[in-house]
Design an enzyme around this catalytic site. Structure first.
Site, PDB file in Angstrom:
ATOM      1  N   CYS A   1       7.346  -6.198   2.887  1.00  0.00           N
ATOM      2  CA  CYS A   1       6.266  -5.554   1.762  1.00  0.00           C
ATOM      3  C   CYS A   1       5.241  -4.791   2.183  1.00  0.00           C
ATOM      4  O   CYS A   1       5.014  -4.467   0.316  1.00  0.00           O
ATOM      5  CB  CYS A   1       6.620  -6.606   0.570  1.00  0.00           C
ATOM      6  SG  CYS A   1       8.308  -6.601   0.277  1.00  0.00           S
TER       7      CYS A   1
ATOM      8  N   HIS B   1       2.085  -4.462  -5.338  1.00  0.00           N
ATOM      9  CA  HIS B   1       3.672  -4.345  -4.564  1.00  0.00           C
ATOM     10  C   HIS B   1       4.302  -4.620  -5.239  1.00  0.00           C
ATOM     11  O   HIS B   1       4.010  -5.627  -6.575  1.00  0.00           O
ATOM     12  CB  HIS B   1       3.781  -4.752  -3.516  1.00  0.00           C
ATOM     13  CG  HIS B   1       5.015  -5.213  -3.103  1.00  0.00           C
ATOM     14  ND1 HIS B   1       6.082  -4.623  -3.589  1.00  0.00           N
ATOM     15  CD2 HIS B   1       6.041  -6.550  -2.763  1.00  0.00           C
ATOM     16  CE1 HIS B   1       7.005  -5.135  -2.561  1.00  0.00           C
ATOM     17  NE2 HIS B   1       7.317  -6.174  -2.901  1.00  0.00           N
TER      18      HIS B   1
ATOM     19  N   ASN C   1      12.058  -2.906  -6.489  1.00  0.00           N
ATOM     20  CA  ASN C   1      11.077  -3.312  -5.450  1.00  0.00           C
ATOM     21  C   ASN C   1      11.562  -2.459  -4.262  1.00  0.00           C
ATOM     22  O   ASN C   1      12.426  -3.116  -3.973  1.00  0.00           O
ATOM     23  CB  ASN C   1      11.601  -4.850  -5.545  1.00  0.00           C
ATOM     24  CG  ASN C   1      10.796  -5.927  -3.792  1.00  0.00           C
ATOM     25  OD1 ASN C   1      10.300  -4.520  -2.755  1.00  0.00           O
ATOM     26  ND2 ASN C   1      10.503  -6.801  -3.973  1.00  0.00           N
TER      27      ASN C   1
END
Length: 352
Positions: free
Chosen positions: A122, A269, A300
């Site tokens: 990520c 993020h 996500n």
């Protein structure tokens, strides 16, 4: 004595343009709960997610990477022939060989440029942004296209409460190049391999192939090969994040030479809306500083998360080109990367 040549780079670099692609299919919490033992309200309360995008039809990791890259090139006032490298930040390209960036570069009319994949979970986009900026400063290239793209749902276990409700698909890209004023600070990055298995593929490729071979000719109803999927130890990841990320954010500010009060936008993020709000509060950013919340309707998207969030804020007017933003990517590895940047102009061709 023979003298070996040295590249001469540019001190000042910035994101010059941005593009994104969001898959057509919108998946609600209610749809996720058709296979997951949960409720829509519980998912939103825990994650901040109402909807996410999943690929469908002929959408693939390659097609969405190209679409985002094409929009970034279209939204940047330079000729694409000036692009010297393509960095594809992803953990979900379906082959180890060939890697994805050369194919994406070819599809974008950039065949022949340097092209490589960067895998850092990520945090991938912020890693890629740091690498691109340093390549330009070193004189290796004048312009670099950085793409963060993921199709997380390809490897998703729809019954896993730790992941099924969280992940989505998408792609975001930026063109990085020389600028009159510096728009990308030095990157603060790090990792914790001791706890790397907290976010991990459940079986490695060799073990998966061996199992498939051993089960050849058996009845799948009795014992199936199954599929590789991603699993996460939520409490362990949360503890790591609680200790590591505040230090990372403080270091990013310190290395940037920018005062905390000068930060105009916070774009972390999109892992969890509640965690992001807590990070903003703990960092002491002003209440008036907007924070990215693309997770609410995108989910996500791992390495695509930060560029998608940047694009959403620019398109909706929550942020403006030229503003100072604090970025932070974090996740699998366990790894993180962050920097202070000047936001690119709002895209002429948005993704929604």
């Amino acid at each position: 004595m023979v003298s070996i040549a040295v590249n001469k780079g540019r001190d000042n670099v910035a994101m010059l343009g941005i593009g994104a692609y969001r898959p057509q299919r919108i998946v609600t919490n209610a749809e996720v709960c058709e296979t997951l033992d949960s409720t829509p309200d519980w998912i939103f309360e825990r994650t901040g997610i109402h909807n996410r995008r999943w690929i469908s039809g002929d959408e693939t990791i390659r097609s969405i990477s190209v679409a985002a890259g094409e929009r970034a090139l279209t939204n940047t006032p330079i000729d694409r022939s000036k692009i010297g490298a393509v960095i594809l930040c992803t953990s979900s390209w379906l082959k180890l060989t060939p890697h994805g960036a050369p194919s994406v570069a070819f599809d974008l009319g950039l065949n022949g440029v340097a092209a490589f994949d960067l895998t850092s979970g990520c945090g991938g986009f912020c890693y890629g942004l740091g690498v691109a900026a340093d390549l330009i400063r070193a004189g290796s290239f004048d312009y670099v296209l950085v793409i963060g793209a993921e199709t997380m749902t390809v490897g998703l276990d729809p019954t896993d409460r730790g992941t099924a409700m969280i992940f989505g698909d998408g792609a975001g890209a930026v063109v990085v190049g020389p600028a009159e004023d510096n728009g990308i600070s030095p990157t603060v990055w790090g990792s914790d391999g001791e706890n790397a298995e907290a976010i991990a593929q459940d079986v490695d490729f060799l073990a998966y192939m061996n199992k498939a071979q051993a089960l050849q000719g058996t009845d799948p109803a009795v014992e199936a090969v199954g599929r590789m999927s991603l699993h996460m130890e939520g409490p362990k990841v949360f503890r790591w994040a609680a200790v590591t990320l505040p230090r990372a954010l403080s270091a990013a500010l310190e290395f940037s030479g920018v005062a905390k009060d000068d930060i105009e936008v916070f774009i972390p993020h999109q892992a969890n809306a509640r965690i992001n709000e807590l990070m903003k509060k703990n960092l002491g950013l002003a209440e008036s500083v907007p924070i990215a919340n693309d997770i609410e309707n995108t989910g996500n998207t791992s390495a695509a998360s930060v560029p998608l969030a940047i694009e959403e804020m620019l398109v909706t007017g929550k942020a403006k080109g030229g503003q100072l933003a604090l970025l932070l990517g974090f996740g699998a590895g366990l790894s993180y990367a962050g920097q202070v940047v000047t936001l690119p102009p709002a895209p002429k061709e948005p993704s929604f």
